[in-house]
Design a protein around this motif. Structure first.
Motif, PDB file in Angstrom:
ATOM      1  N   ALA A 252      69.578  29.131  28.163  1.00 40.24           N
ATOM      2  CA  ALA A 252      67.966  29.041  27.883  1.00 40.24           C
ATOM      3  C   ALA A 252      67.278  29.703  28.816  1.00 40.24           C
ATOM      4  CB  ALA A 252      67.754  27.685  27.823  1.00 40.24           C
ATOM      5  N   ILE A 253      67.976  30.197  29.977  1.00 39.27           N
ATOM      6  CA  ILE A 253      67.126  30.955  30.930  1.00 39.27           C
ATOM      7  C   ILE A 253      66.410  32.246  30.339  1.00 39.27           C
ATOM      8  CG2 ILE A 253      67.348  32.046  33.087  1.00 39.27           C
ATOM      9  CD1 ILE A 253      69.448  30.090  34.153  1.00 39.27           C
ATOM     10  N   PRO A 254      67.087  33.240  29.710  1.00 39.16           N
ATOM     11  CA  PRO A 254      66.488  34.342  29.202  1.00 39.16           C
ATOM     12  C   PRO A 254      65.499  33.759  28.277  1.00 39.16           C
ATOM     13  CG  PRO A 254      68.836  34.420  28.839  1.00 39.16           C
ATOM     14  CD  PRO A 254      68.627  33.082  29.506  1.00 39.16           C
ATOM     15  N   TRP A 255      65.360  32.969  27.382  1.00 40.83           N
ATOM     16  CA  TRP A 255      64.417  32.379  26.547  1.00 40.83           C
ATOM     17  C   TRP A 255      63.092  31.904  27.205  1.00 40.83           C
ATOM     18  CZ3 TRP A 255      63.427  33.129  21.582  1.00 40.83           C
ATOM     19  CH2 TRP A 255      62.543  32.402  20.924  1.00 40.83           C
ATOM     20  N   THR A 256      63.711  31.275  28.332  1.00 40.91           N
ATOM     21  CA  THR A 256      62.438  30.634  29.250  1.00 40.91           C
ATOM     22  C   THR A 256      61.448  31.814  29.888  1.00 40.91           C
ATOM     23  OG1 THR A 256      63.690  28.711  29.682  1.00 40.91           O
ATOM     24  CG2 THR A 256      61.858  28.987  31.253  1.00 40.91           C
ATOM     25  N   ILE A 257      62.213  32.718  30.350  1.00 44.09           N
ATOM     26  CA  ILE A 257      61.828  33.780  31.052  1.00 44.09           C
ATOM     27  C   ILE A 257      60.807  34.569  30.022  1.00 44.09           C
ATOM     28  CG2 ILE A 257      61.950  36.299  32.004  1.00 44.09           C
ATOM     29  CD1 ILE A 257      64.638  34.944  33.427  1.00 44.09           C
ATOM     30  N   ALA A 258      61.225  34.915  28.965  1.00 47.69           N
ATOM     31  CA  ALA A 258      60.470  35.622  27.731  1.00 47.69           C
ATOM     32  C   ALA A 258      59.459  34.801  27.248  1.00 47.69           C
ATOM     33  CB  ALA A 258      61.308  35.971  26.462  1.00 47.69           C
ATOM     34  N   TYR A 259      59.568  33.409  27.166  1.00 45.74           N
ATOM     35  CA  TYR A 259      58.457  32.359  26.943  1.00 45.74           C
ATOM     36  C   TYR A 259      57.392  32.451  27.859  1.00 45.74           C
ATOM     37  CZ  TYR A 259      55.997  28.416  25.573  1.00 45.74           C
ATOM     38  OH  TYR A 259      55.101  27.448  25.109  1.00 45.74           O
ATOM     39  N   LYS A 260      57.661  32.327  29.158  1.00 47.65           N
ATOM     40  CA  LYS A 260      56.524  32.416  30.248  1.00 47.65           C
ATOM     41  C   LYS A 260      55.835  33.690  30.370  1.00 47.65           C
ATOM     42  CE  LYS A 260      57.470  27.913  31.394  1.00 47.65           C
ATOM     43  NZ  LYS A 260      56.319  26.882  31.325  1.00 47.65           N
ATOM     44  N   SER A 261      56.514  34.717  30.230  1.00 50.05           N
ATOM     45  CA  SER A 261      55.891  35.853  30.457  1.00 50.05           C
ATOM     46  C   SER A 261      55.412  36.547  29.033  1.00 50.05           C
ATOM     47  CB  SER A 261      57.177  36.978  30.727  1.00 50.05           C
ATOM     48  OG  SER A 261      58.114  37.336  29.929  1.00 50.05           O
ATOM     49  N   ARG A 262      55.001  37.741  28.958  1.00 49.82           N
ATOM     50  CA  ARG A 262      54.431  38.192  27.838  1.00 49.82           C
ATOM     51  C   ARG A 262      55.522  39.027  26.909  1.00 49.82           C
ATOM     52  NH1 ARG A 262      49.293  38.602  26.413  1.00 49.82           N
ATOM     53  NH2 ARG A 262      49.561  40.391  25.350  1.00 49.82           N
ATOM     54  N   PHE A 263      56.888  38.941  27.216  1.00 49.59           N
ATOM     55  CA  PHE A 263      57.992  39.520  26.971  1.00 49.59           C
ATOM     56  C   PHE A 263      58.177  39.186  25.374  1.00 49.59           C
ATOM     57  CE2 PHE A 263      62.304  41.167  26.236  1.00 49.59           C
ATOM     58  CZ  PHE A 263      62.053  42.355  26.624  1.00 49.59           C
ATOM     59  N   LEU A 264      58.067  37.803  25.192  1.00 50.35           N
ATOM     60  CA  LEU A 264      58.389  37.271  23.820  1.00 50.35           C
ATOM     61  C   LEU A 264      57.340  37.562  23.032  1.00 50.35           C
ATOM     62  CD1 LEU A 264      60.061  35.345  22.072  1.00 50.35           C
ATOM     63  CD2 LEU A 264      58.608  33.460  22.791  1.00 50.35           C
ATOM     64  N   VAL A 265      55.963  37.723  23.296  1.00 52.32           N
ATOM     65  CA  VAL A 265      54.960  38.004  22.782  1.00 52.32           C
ATOM     66  C   VAL A 265      54.753  39.718  22.242  1.00 52.32           C
ATOM     67  CG1 VAL A 265      52.351  38.339  22.213  1.00 52.32           C
ATOM     68  CG2 VAL A 265      53.378  36.221  23.557  1.00 52.32           C
ATOM     69  N   GLU A 266      55.210  40.445  23.067  1.00 50.46           N
ATOM     70  CA  GLU A 266      55.196  41.998  22.917  1.00 50.46           C
ATOM     71  C   GLU A 266      56.608  42.430  22.089  1.00 50.46           C
ATOM     72  OE1 GLU A 266      54.605  43.456  27.015  1.00 50.46           O
ATOM     73  OE2 GLU A 266      52.533  42.662  26.990  1.00 50.46           O
ATOM     74  N   HIS A 267      57.683  41.819  22.612  1.00 48.58           N
ATOM     75  CA  HIS A 267      58.951  42.245  21.831  1.00 48.58           C
ATOM     76  C   HIS A 267      59.726  41.046  21.505  1.00 48.58           C
ATOM     77  CE1 HIS A 267      58.327  45.980  24.229  1.00 48.58           C
ATOM     78  NE2 HIS A 267      57.984  45.323  25.279  1.00 48.58           N
ATOM     79  N   PRO A 268      59.324  40.471  20.511  1.00 52.48           N
ATOM     80  CA  PRO A 268      60.185  39.521  19.899  1.00 52.48           C
ATOM     81  C   PRO A 268      61.639  39.609  19.452  1.00 52.48           C
ATOM     82  CG  PRO A 268      58.343  40.115  18.312  1.00 52.48           C
ATOM     83  CD  PRO A 268      58.217  41.010  19.618  1.00 52.48           C
ATOM     84  N   LYS A 269      61.854  40.829  18.690  1.00 53.21           N
ATOM     85  CA  LYS A 269      63.085  40.928  18.265  1.00 53.21           C
ATOM     86  C   LYS A 269      64.024  41.060  19.453  1.00 53.21           C
ATOM     87  CE  LYS A 269      61.560  42.956  14.048  1.00 53.21           C
ATOM     88  NZ  LYS A 269      61.777  44.379  13.161  1.00 53.21           N
ATOM     89  N   LEU A 270      63.663  41.879  20.343  1.00 50.60           N
ATOM     90  CA  LEU A 270      64.577  42.082  21.567  1.00 50.60           C
ATOM     91  C   LEU A 270      64.652  40.820  22.514  1.00 50.60           C
ATOM     92  CD1 LEU A 270      66.154  44.225  23.020  1.00 50.60           C
ATOM     93  CD2 LEU A 270      63.979  44.708  24.621  1.00 50.60           C
ATOM     94  N   SER A 271      63.803  39.626  22.607  1.00 46.26           N
ATOM     95  CA  SER A 271      64.036  38.642  23.047  1.00 46.26           C
ATOM     96  C   SER A 271      65.106  37.736  22.328  1.00 46.26           C
ATOM     97  CB  SER A 271      62.641  37.964  23.170  1.00 46.26           C
ATOM     98  OG  SER A 271      61.562  38.761  23.675  1.00 46.26           O
ATOM     99  N   VAL A 272      64.737  37.734  20.971  1.00 49.35           N
ATOM    100  CA  VAL A 272      65.679  37.005  20.316  1.00 49.35           C
ATOM    101  C   VAL A 272      67.244  37.558  20.500  1.00 49.35           C
ATOM    102  CG1 VAL A 272      66.545  36.340  18.024  1.00 49.35           C
ATOM    103  CG2 VAL A 272      64.099  36.088  18.302  1.00 49.35           C
ATOM    104  N   LEU A 273      67.319  38.794  20.650  1.00 51.18           N
ATOM    105  CA  LEU A 273      68.927  39.576  20.532  1.00 51.18           C
ATOM    106  C   LEU A 273      69.332  39.066  21.913  1.00 51.18           C
ATOM    107  CD1 LEU A 273      68.378  42.853  18.932  1.00 51.18           C
ATOM    108  CD2 LEU A 273      69.596  41.016  17.961  1.00 51.18           C
TER     109      LEU A 273
END
Length: 403
Positions: A252-273
């Motif tokens: 869950a750590i990579p998902w938490t990092i992507a959620y707290k930063s803008r990475f999930l918003v800017e790169h959703p596919k890469l975040s899921v991968l």
């Protein structure tokens, strides 16, 4: 009806076992040929020898039919067995002679499989005489009697072995049926040859080369690995649950990092991968570590699970605050952490002495004391970029306070 069903199930299991044995015999021939070829050439064999392959479950019936019909690929394995001349040229060693004889026998079995059907013929039965008596049917286009064209389209109504080739057909059938025994004998002879020339008991054996490096190291190369328990004991279940919770927390750590930063918003596919890759790695680690932990005796098997469960709770509780420390949620929190907790802590720009608002991703900081207004940016939600001065006045004030 129940007995009939049970009999059908038993028959299915038996035919599956036969198909597996055929596949293993064929791969044994391939592996023995690879080792023998490497030995004769003085080189190392392939790092990955042949292994029996079973098709996926949806295609299992087709695989079984193919394995039973082609003897698990044995006929293709023998077709590629081109070592006879190399074995004959290697010397007059008795074991080499035995290997050459067995290779000849395997080829004879293949020839029997391929050609014994060609010794049949179509014939025209004579009325009132014994079975299989009559005259041979006329051949088509000058082709031999056993050619598939004649066996299918000739004018005769019966099928029989050509009278003058009965003994030949019987020998071919015996050769074909003996292929399993010959395959095992060939593999045993190759192993004896390698042990004699390069094994631990060999006299004046040079430094092991090629396939000889495997002789005597079977237990080291293929160590015994205890199987997974069919039913977990309570202690083992505690370990698997604890390790699974820890693996889930770490994944869950990579998902938490992507959620707290803008990475999930800017790169959703890469975040899921990235999250999927983390889950796969965590599952592999849990499987590997859990397998070893399950081998611990008695109640000691539960200790890794308890430790892992405690670590999982700590990771769950800590990862949020740690990620928020590096990725503040909004521009106001970044301003406080970047400036008012440091260089602007004692001046008129401290957090309790200003009025702030955001305009077009610009943080406007207006001191109550009337000092110059600060304009900082970029002020984005969950942004990761530090706040920087956007005009000369702001830059001058920050330089004045040593920021």
């Amino acid at each position: 009806m129940a007995d009939i069903g049970a009999t059908g199930a038993d028959r299915g299991r038996r035919t599956t076992a036969v198909a597996l044995s055929y596949a293993c015999e064929a791969d044994l021939v391939r592996s023995a040929a690879a080792l023998l070829s490497a030995h004769l050439a003085g080189r190392s064999p392939s790092l990955r020898l042949s292994v029996a392959v079973v098709w996926p479950r949806p295609l299992r019936a087709m695989w079984k039919e193919q394995a039973l019909g082609q003897r698990g690929g044995m006929w293709r394995a023998i077709r590629g067995l081109d070592l006879l001349e190399k074995v004959r040229a290697a010397g007059n060693d008795p074991l080499l002679t035995e290997v050459a004889t067995l290779v000849e026998g395997l080829h004879a079995s293949r020839e029997g499989h391929r050609n014994h059907g060609k010794l049949y013929e179509k014939y025209i039965p004579s009325p009132g005489v014994a079975l299989l008596e009559g005259r041979s049917a006329s051949t088509l286009f000058g082709l031999p009697k056993g050619h598939w064209v004649n066996l299918r389209f000739a004018s005769g109504t019966g099928l029989r072995i050509q009278p003058d080739r009965m003994a030949e057909v019987r020998q071919m059938e015996r050769d074909e049926q003996a292929v399993g025994e010959r395959a095992l004998a060939f593999a045993d002879a190759v192993l004896k040859l390698l042990e004699l020339h390069h094994g631990p008991a060999a006299v004046d054996a040079p430094r092991p080369r090629g396939a000889a490096r495997r002789i005597g190291r079977e237990d080291e190369l293929l160590p015994y690995r205890p199987p997974w328990p069919r039913k977990l004991r309570p202690e083992q279940a505690v370990t698997m649950v604890g390790l699974s919770l820890l693996g889930l927390a770490l994944a869950a750590i990579p998902w938490t990092i992507a959620y707290k930063s803008r990475f999930l918003v800017e790169h959703p596919k890469l975040s899921v991968l990235a999250w999927a890759a983390a889950i796969a790695l965590a599952a592999a680690a849990v499987s590997r570590i859990g397998f070893r932990a399950l081998q611990l005796p008695g109640r000691g098997a539960a200790a890794p699970g308890v430790v892992a469960a405690v670590a999982a709770v700590i990771v769950w509780q800590v990862q949020g605050p740690v990620v928020e420390h590096f990725y503040p949620g909004d521009a106001y929190e970044r301003y406080q952490r970047q400036y008012t907790d440091g260089c602007l802590a004692a001046g008129p720009y401290r957090i309790d002495a200003v009025q702030s608002h955001i305009e077009d991703e610009v943080l406007v900081v207006r001191p109550i004391s009337g000092d110059p207004v600060l304009r900082l940016g970029p002020a984005r939600e969950a942004g990761t970029d530090p706040l920087r001065p956007l005009d000369r006045t702001t830059r001058t004030v920050l330089e004045q306070y040593g920021c």
